[in-house]
Write a protein that holds these residues in place. Sequence first.
Motif, PDB file in Angstrom:
ATOM      1  N   LEU A   2     101.963  94.859 108.985  1.00 44.14           N
ATOM      2  CA  LEU A   2     101.952  95.193 107.708  1.00 44.14           C
ATOM      3  C   LEU A   2     101.621  96.456 107.716  1.00 44.14           C
ATOM      4  CD1 LEU A   2     101.357  95.693 104.560  1.00 44.14           C
ATOM      5  CD2 LEU A   2      99.538  93.581 104.750  1.00 44.14           C
ATOM      6  N   HIS A   3      99.919  96.318 109.166  1.00 43.64           N
ATOM      7  CA  HIS A   3      99.665  97.693 109.105  1.00 43.64           C
ATOM      8  C   HIS A   3     100.288  99.004 109.499  1.00 43.64           C
ATOM      9  CE1 HIS A   3      96.339  99.467 111.424  1.00 43.64           C
ATOM     10  NE2 HIS A   3      96.248 100.677 110.767  1.00 43.64           N
ATOM     11  N   GLU A   4     101.510  98.351 110.522  1.00 47.08           N
ATOM     12  CA  GLU A   4     102.766  99.567 110.584  1.00 47.08           C
ATOM     13  C   GLU A   4     103.339 100.474 109.576  1.00 47.08           C
ATOM     14  OE1 GLU A   4     104.626  98.320 114.063  1.00 47.08           O
ATOM     15  OE2 GLU A   4     102.733  97.909 115.396  1.00 47.08           O
ATOM     16  N   CYS A   5     103.680  99.070 109.353  1.00 47.40           N
ATOM     17  CA  CYS A   5     104.405  99.562 108.135  1.00 47.40           C
ATOM     18  C   CYS A   5     103.720 100.570 107.247  1.00 47.40           C
ATOM     19  CB  CYS A   5     105.005  97.996 107.106  1.00 47.40           C
ATOM     20  SG  CYS A   5     106.648  97.112 108.372  1.00 47.40           S
ATOM     21  N   ALA A   6     102.512  99.927 106.850  1.00 42.48           N
ATOM     22  CA  ALA A   6     101.857 101.083 105.420  1.00 42.48           C
ATOM     23  C   ALA A   6     101.408 101.775 106.182  1.00 42.48           C
ATOM     24  CB  ALA A   6     100.327 100.077 105.444  1.00 42.48           C
ATOM     25  N   ALA A   7     101.570 102.582 107.574  1.00 43.42           N
ATOM     26  CA  ALA A   7     100.909 103.676 107.827  1.00 43.42           C
ATOM     27  C   ALA A   7     102.497 104.017 107.722  1.00 43.42           C
ATOM     28  CB  ALA A   7     100.652 103.430 109.354  1.00 43.42           C
ATOM     29  N   THR A   8     103.346 103.760 108.524  1.00 43.80           N
ATOM     30  CA  THR A   8     104.310 104.609 107.835  1.00 43.80           C
ATOM     31  C   THR A   8     105.525 105.243 106.830  1.00 43.80           C
ATOM     32  OG1 THR A   8     105.233 103.318 110.280  1.00 43.80           O
ATOM     33  CG2 THR A   8     107.653 103.690 108.692  1.00 43.80           C
ATOM     34  N   GLN A   9     105.415 103.950 105.776  1.00 37.33           N
ATOM     35  CA  GLN A   9     105.355 104.554 104.802  1.00 37.33           C
ATOM     36  C   GLN A   9     104.474 105.143 103.765  1.00 37.33           C
ATOM     37  OE1 GLN A   9     108.438 103.893 103.710  1.00 37.33           O
ATOM     38  NE2 GLN A   9     109.064 103.049 105.725  1.00 37.33           N
ATOM     39  N   LYS A  10     103.078 105.252 104.332  1.00 35.30           N
ATOM     40  CA  LYS A  10     101.898 105.986 103.735  1.00 35.30           C
ATOM     41  C   LYS A  10     101.588 105.232 102.815  1.00 35.30           C
ATOM     42  CE  LYS A  10     103.827 110.392 105.008  1.00 35.30           C
ATOM     43  NZ  LYS A  10     104.647 110.203 106.252  1.00 35.30           N
ATOM     44  N   VAL A  11     100.949 103.796 102.546  1.00 33.59           N
ATOM     45  CA  VAL A  11     100.524 103.218 101.866  1.00 33.59           C
ATOM     46  C   VAL A  11      98.940 102.548 102.245  1.00 33.59           C
ATOM     47  CG1 VAL A  11     100.966 101.027 100.337  1.00 33.59           C
ATOM     48  CG2 VAL A  11     102.844 102.293 101.042  1.00 33.59           C
ATOM     49  N   ALA A  12      98.121 103.023 101.143  1.00 33.37           N
ATOM     50  CA  ALA A  12      97.225 102.962 100.893  1.00 33.37           C
ATOM     51  C   ALA A  12      97.020 101.420 101.039  1.00 33.37           C
ATOM     52  CB  ALA A  12      95.842 103.402 100.999  1.00 33.37           C
ATOM     53  N   ILE A  13      96.145 100.414 101.737  1.00 26.93           N
ATOM     54  CA  ILE A  13      96.088  98.870 101.783  1.00 26.93           C
ATOM     55  C   ILE A  13      94.689  98.849 100.965  1.00 26.93           C
ATOM     56  CG2 ILE A  13      95.946  96.424 102.139  1.00 26.93           C
ATOM     57  CD1 ILE A  13      99.026  98.109 102.231  1.00 26.93           C
ATOM     58  N   HIS A  14      93.736  98.837 100.120  1.00 31.34           N
ATOM     59  CA  HIS A  14      92.931  98.517  99.374  1.00 31.34           C
ATOM     60  C   HIS A  14      92.090  96.620 100.079  1.00 31.34           C
ATOM     61  CE1 HIS A  14      93.399 102.541  98.207  1.00 31.34           C
ATOM     62  NE2 HIS A  14      94.177 101.989  97.462  1.00 31.34           N
ATOM     63  N   ALA A  15      92.601  95.981 100.003  1.00 29.49           N
ATOM     64  CA  ALA A  15      92.431  94.338  99.908  1.00 29.49           C
ATOM     65  C   ALA A  15      93.485  94.200  99.960  1.00 29.49           C
ATOM     66  CB  ALA A  15      91.684  94.397  98.111  1.00 29.49           C
ATOM     67  N   TYR A  16      93.373  92.876 101.064  1.00 32.32           N
ATOM     68  CA  TYR A  16      94.317  92.101 100.848  1.00 32.32           C
ATOM     69  C   TYR A  16      93.529  90.333 101.356  1.00 32.32           C
ATOM     70  CZ  TYR A  16      93.266  91.350 106.150  1.00 32.32           C
ATOM     71  OH  TYR A  16      92.761  91.768 107.187  1.00 32.32           O
ATOM     72  N   VAL A  17      95.223  88.987 101.341  1.00 33.73           N
ATOM     73  CA  VAL A  17      94.315  87.900 101.878  1.00 33.73           C
ATOM     74  C   VAL A  17      96.252  86.955 101.932  1.00 33.73           C
ATOM     75  CG1 VAL A  17      94.535  86.754  99.689  1.00 33.73           C
ATOM     76  CG2 VAL A  17      93.592  85.733 101.716  1.00 33.73           C
ATOM     77  N   LEU A  18      96.246  86.884 103.233  1.00 32.24           N
ATOM     78  CA  LEU A  18      97.164  86.073 103.843  1.00 32.24           C
ATOM     79  C   LEU A  18      96.802  84.873 103.897  1.00 32.24           C
ATOM     80  CD1 LEU A  18      99.606  85.956 105.322  1.00 32.24           C
ATOM     81  CD2 LEU A  18      98.844  86.618 107.699  1.00 32.24           C
ATOM     82  N   MET A  19      97.489  83.881 103.165  1.00 31.14           N
ATOM     83  CA  MET A  19      97.541  82.930 103.139  1.00 31.14           C
ATOM     84  C   MET A  19      98.763  82.265 104.119  1.00 31.14           C
ATOM     85  SD  MET A  19      94.760  82.526 100.959  1.00 31.14           S
ATOM     86  CE  MET A  19      94.152  80.889 100.134  1.00 31.14           C
ATOM     87  N   ASP A  20      98.548  80.499 103.930  1.00 32.33           N
ATOM     88  CA  ASP A  20      99.436  80.229 104.297  1.00 32.33           C
ATOM     89  C   ASP A  20     101.066  80.081 103.974  1.00 32.33           C
ATOM     90  OD1 ASP A  20      97.393  78.663 106.479  1.00 32.33           O
ATOM     91  OD2 ASP A  20      97.628  76.529 105.407  1.00 32.33           O
ATOM     92  N   ASN A  21     101.425  80.486 101.936  1.00 31.29           N
ATOM     93  CA  ASN A  21     102.312  80.204 102.370  1.00 31.29           C
ATOM     94  C   ASN A  21     102.771  81.792 101.154  1.00 31.29           C
ATOM     95  OD1 ASN A  21     101.229  79.731  99.859  1.00 31.29           O
ATOM     96  ND2 ASN A  21     102.379  77.724  99.414  1.00 31.29           N
ATOM     97  N   HIS A  22     101.359  82.604 101.061  1.00 28.65           N
ATOM     98  CA  HIS A  22     101.856  83.549 100.283  1.00 28.65           C
ATOM     99  C   HIS A  22     100.984  84.868 100.528  1.00 28.65           C
ATOM    100  CE1 HIS A  22      98.476  81.575  98.582  1.00 28.65           C
ATOM    101  NE2 HIS A  22      98.600  82.840  97.438  1.00 28.65           N
ATOM    102  N   LEU A  23     101.065  86.342 100.402  1.00 30.19           N
ATOM    103  CA  LEU A  23     100.348  87.506 101.002  1.00 30.19           C
ATOM    104  C   LEU A  23      99.964  87.845  98.868  1.00 30.19           C
ATOM    105  CD1 LEU A  23      99.411  89.619 102.747  1.00 30.19           C
ATOM    106  CD2 LEU A  23     101.305  90.699 102.302  1.00 30.19           C
TER     107      LEU A  23
END
Length: 240
Positions: A40-61
Amino acid sequence: MARLPRLMLAGQAHHVIQRGNNHQPIVLDDADRQHYLNQLHECAATQKVAIHAYVLMDNHLHLLATPEVDQGISQMMQALGRRYVVWFNHKYGRSGTLWEGRFRAALIDSERYLMACMRYIELNPVRAGMCASSEAYPWSSCAHHLGRRSDPLINDHALFWSLGNTPFERELAYRELLDQGLPEPERLQFHDSAMKGRPIGSAEFLKSLADKTLLPLVLRPRGRPRKTQSEAELNQPDPI
């Protein structure tokens, strides 16, 4: 009801949900979790997307993110999905899809809803009974926002910085917001808006989006519109 056209705009915050097919897990151990977040970090940097918050659960994001270009989030999620599924399938000797269709997303009215959306995202593990406090869950951005660690994935939104002039002030203010929790109607509002692709915001915000994009932002029921009282009266037969 018909689904609204997907609306994604550069410079605007979006709430994103990606779920496992049939609610199946998308991560099975901590190595999976770390690999997913690295990708996710690599893809966000490549596509120029700023991630402000996240949570990775067992079956969803869940993500709160702002793209620099209109299609940035779509391109990021497509690249992430392809790369991770190939890796996951190879690791576990499986084949086929991992995701429940396309990812879901909704525009967020930053001024009124962004901080509430952050709380919605970061309180997920507590609501699920996975931990007693949101900062104790290692696979979310909450510990970053409370000053417990620095998360390289996170690009803090300006509204988070506006909580205080120093890191301590911001962390204390956000701690107080988290302690307030999130009322159930607001939680359902964030979930439903993302799942249905409906922007969430004030009437003025929705009108400005409609004017800017020329897209209908309110779902209308199928079939003919109901007649007004005057129209019904005009269609009545003449009296004998």
